[in-house]
Design a protein around this motif. Structure first.
Motif, PDB file in Angstrom:
ATOM      1  N   ASP A  12       0.827  -1.213   0.000  1.00 24.48           N
ATOM      2  CA  ASP A  12       0.000   0.000   0.000  1.00 24.48           C
ATOM      3  C   ASP A  12       0.859   1.260   0.000  1.00 24.48           C
ATOM      4  N   ASN A  13       1.891   1.278   0.811  1.00 21.18           N
ATOM      5  CA  ASN A  13       2.729   2.472   0.914  1.00 21.18           C
ATOM      6  C   ASN A  13       3.672   2.630  -0.280  1.00 21.18           C
ATOM      7  N   LEU A  14       4.161   1.544  -0.828  1.00 22.42           N
ATOM      8  CA  LEU A  14       4.979   1.629  -2.040  1.00 22.42           C
ATOM      9  C   LEU A  14       4.137   2.128  -3.219  1.00 22.42           C
ATOM     10  N   ARG A  15       2.886   1.678  -3.315  1.00 20.89           N
ATOM     11  CA  ARG A  15       1.978   2.167  -4.367  1.00 20.89           C
ATOM     12  C   ARG A  15       1.742   3.668  -4.224  1.00 20.89           C
ATOM     13  N   LYS A  16       1.484   4.120  -2.994  1.00 16.30           N
ATOM     14  CA  LYS A  16       1.297   5.553  -2.760  1.00 16.30           C
ATOM     15  C   LYS A  16       2.534   6.337  -3.190  1.00 16.30           C
ATOM     16  N   LEU A  17       3.708   5.807  -2.865  1.00 15.31           N
ATOM     17  CA  LEU A  17       4.960   6.476  -3.201  1.00 15.31           C
ATOM     18  C   LEU A  17       5.078   6.701  -4.710  1.00 15.31           C
ATOM     19  N   VAL A  18       4.831   5.666  -5.512  1.00 13.15           N
ATOM     20  CA  VAL A  18       5.022   5.796  -6.965  1.00 13.15           C
ATOM     21  C   VAL A  18       3.842   6.459  -7.664  1.00 13.15           C
ATOM     22  N   LYS A  19       2.681   6.507  -7.043  1.00  8.72           N
ATOM     23  CA  LYS A  19       1.514   7.148  -7.673  1.00  8.72           C
ATOM     24  C   LYS A  19       1.319   8.591  -7.236  1.00  8.72           C
ATOM     25  N   GLU A  20       1.731   8.930  -6.002  1.00  7.06           N
ATOM     26  CA  GLU A  20       1.482  10.267  -5.466  1.00  7.06           C
ATOM     27  C   GLU A  20       2.746  11.041  -5.118  1.00  7.06           C
ATOM     28  N   GLY A  21       3.868  10.371  -5.070  1.00  6.38           N
ATOM     29  CA  GLY A  21       5.110  11.018  -4.633  1.00  6.38           C
ATOM     30  C   GLY A  21       5.661  12.001  -5.641  1.00  6.38           C
ATOM     31  N   ASN A  22       6.320  13.013  -5.142  1.00  2.00           N
ATOM     32  CA  ASN A  22       7.025  13.997  -5.960  1.00  2.00           C
ATOM     33  C   ASN A  22       8.522  13.741  -5.848  1.00  2.00           C
ATOM     34  N   GLU A  23       9.316  14.518  -6.558  1.00  2.00           N
ATOM     35  CA  GLU A  23      10.765  14.363  -6.480  1.00  2.00           C
ATOM     36  C   GLU A  23      11.217  14.478  -5.027  1.00  2.00           C
ATOM     37  N   GLY A  24      12.046  13.548  -4.587  1.00  2.00           N
ATOM     38  CA  GLY A  24      12.529  13.544  -3.204  1.00  2.00           C
ATOM     39  C   GLY A  24      11.645  12.773  -2.236  1.00  2.00           C
ATOM     40  N   SER A  25      10.584  12.159  -2.727  1.00  2.00           N
ATOM     41  CA  SER A  25       9.687  11.394  -1.853  1.00  2.00           C
ATOM     42  C   SER A  25      10.320  10.073  -1.442  1.00  2.00           C
ATOM     43  N   PHE A  26       9.913   9.590  -0.260  1.00  2.00           N
ATOM     44  CA  PHE A  26      10.453   8.330   0.238  1.00  2.00           C
ATOM     45  C   PHE A  26       9.481   7.707   1.234  1.00  2.00           C
ATOM     46  N   PRO A 115      12.058 -11.811  14.418  1.00  2.00           N
ATOM     47  CA  PRO A 115      11.121 -12.937  14.525  1.00  2.00           C
ATOM     48  C   PRO A 115      10.023 -12.804  13.469  1.00  2.00           C
ATOM     49  N   HIS A 116       9.378 -13.894  13.144  1.00  2.00           N
ATOM     50  CA  HIS A 116       8.364 -13.897  12.086  1.00  2.00           C
ATOM     51  C   HIS A 116       7.091 -13.139  12.451  1.00  2.00           C
ATOM     52  N   ASP A 117       6.975 -12.685  13.681  1.00  2.00           N
ATOM     53  CA  ASP A 117       5.790 -11.919  14.089  1.00  2.00           C
ATOM     54  C   ASP A 117       6.130 -10.460  14.409  1.00  2.00           C
ATOM     55  N   TYR A 118       7.212  -9.943  13.836  1.00  2.00           N
ATOM     56  CA  TYR A 118       7.622  -8.570  14.140  1.00  2.00           C
ATOM     57  C   TYR A 118       6.569  -7.556  13.686  1.00  2.00           C
ATOM     58  N   ASP A 119       6.558  -6.407  14.343  1.00  2.00           N
ATOM     59  CA  ASP A 119       5.676  -5.306  13.971  1.00  2.00           C
ATOM     60  C   ASP A 119       6.443  -4.305  13.134  1.00  2.00           C
ATOM     61  N   VAL A 120       5.720  -3.539  12.345  1.00  2.00           N
ATOM     62  CA  VAL A 120       6.355  -2.543  11.483  1.00  2.00           C
ATOM     63  C   VAL A 120       5.561  -1.237  11.562  1.00  2.00           C
ATOM     64  N   SER A 121       6.291  -0.124  11.516  1.00  2.00           N
ATOM     65  CA  SER A 121       5.650   1.187  11.412  1.00  2.00           C
ATOM     66  C   SER A 121       6.119   1.822  10.092  1.00  2.00           C
ATOM     67  N   VAL A 122       5.439   2.885   9.675  1.00  2.00           N
ATOM     68  CA  VAL A 122       5.708   3.497   8.377  1.00  2.00           C
ATOM     69  C   VAL A 122       5.844   5.007   8.512  1.00  2.00           C
ATOM     70  N   ALA A 123       6.827   5.542   7.799  1.00  2.00           N
ATOM     71  CA  ALA A 123       6.943   6.995   7.635  1.00  2.00           C
ATOM     72  C   ALA A 123       6.958   7.237   6.128  1.00  2.00           C
ATOM     73  N   LEU A 124       5.917   7.886   5.625  1.00  2.00           N
ATOM     74  CA  LEU A 124       5.772   8.151   4.192  1.00  2.00           C
ATOM     75  C   LEU A 124       5.846   9.646   3.963  1.00  2.00           C
ATOM     76  N   ASN A 125       6.785  10.070   3.134  1.00  2.00           N
ATOM     77  CA  ASN A 125       6.965  11.474   2.804  1.00  2.00           C
ATOM     78  C   ASN A 125       6.730  11.642   1.303  1.00  2.00           C
ATOM     79  N   LEU A 126       5.655  12.333   0.938  1.00  2.00           N
ATOM     80  CA  LEU A 126       5.292  12.508  -0.473  1.00  2.00           C
ATOM     81  C   LEU A 126       5.615  13.898  -1.002  1.00  2.00           C
ATOM     82  N   GLU A 127       6.464  14.654  -0.322  1.00  2.00           N
ATOM     83  CA  GLU A 127       6.784  16.026  -0.743  1.00  2.00           C
ATOM     84  C   GLU A 127       7.348  16.099  -2.125  1.00  2.00           C
TER      85      GLU A 127
END
Length: 127
Positions: A12-26, A115-127
């Motif tokens: 979901d976040n990788l799709r947002k990055l390539v569909k909505e991101g501007n130069e310098g987005s990550f 471990p196989h049950d690790y949690d993940v958080s996301v920081a999405l910058n679309l500037e």
């Protein structure tokens, strides 16, 4: 967190990055304070770049990272002043979201040894 949930977050976040991101987005996927996977991309660019900074890797982690096919060539970015390699990079076509998400999971499990049950958080910058 289950693998299926993490893969959905990654995609979901990788799709947002390539569909909505501007130069310098990550996007940064963070499993612990020190273990993360980051991607750069934008709607204008045709590539999605996974970038793993060397300073964040132990020597063992670096060895495990370059055993992964996408990093086996050892390509990365270099410090502009010194010319020294500062990160490893894997490059995808911007439409190859599935493969990029799978790589993210493999890095967290195989390279960082989480471990196989690790949690993940996301920081999405679309500037």
């Amino acid at each position: 967190m289950k693998k299926k949930e993490r893969l959905k977050i990654f995609k979901d976040n990788l799709r947002k990055l390539v569909k909505e991101g501007n130069e310098g987005s990550f996007v940064v996927f963070d499993a612990t304070a020190e273990k993360f996977v980051q991607f750069a991309g934008s709607k204008e660019e045709e590539l999605l770049i996974c970038d793993i900074p060397l300073q964040e890797l132990s020597k063992d982690e670096e060895k495990r990272l370059i055993e992964i096919e996408e990093f086996s060539g050892g390509e990365g970015s270099e410090d502009v002043k010194t010319g020294e390699q500062i990160s490893y990079q894997a490059i995808f076509d911007k439409g190859d979201i599935e493969r990029a998400a799978d790589l993210t999971e493999r890095i967290f499990i195989r390279v960082f040894g989480l471990p196989h049950d690790y949690d993940v958080s996301v920081a999405l910058n679309l500037e």
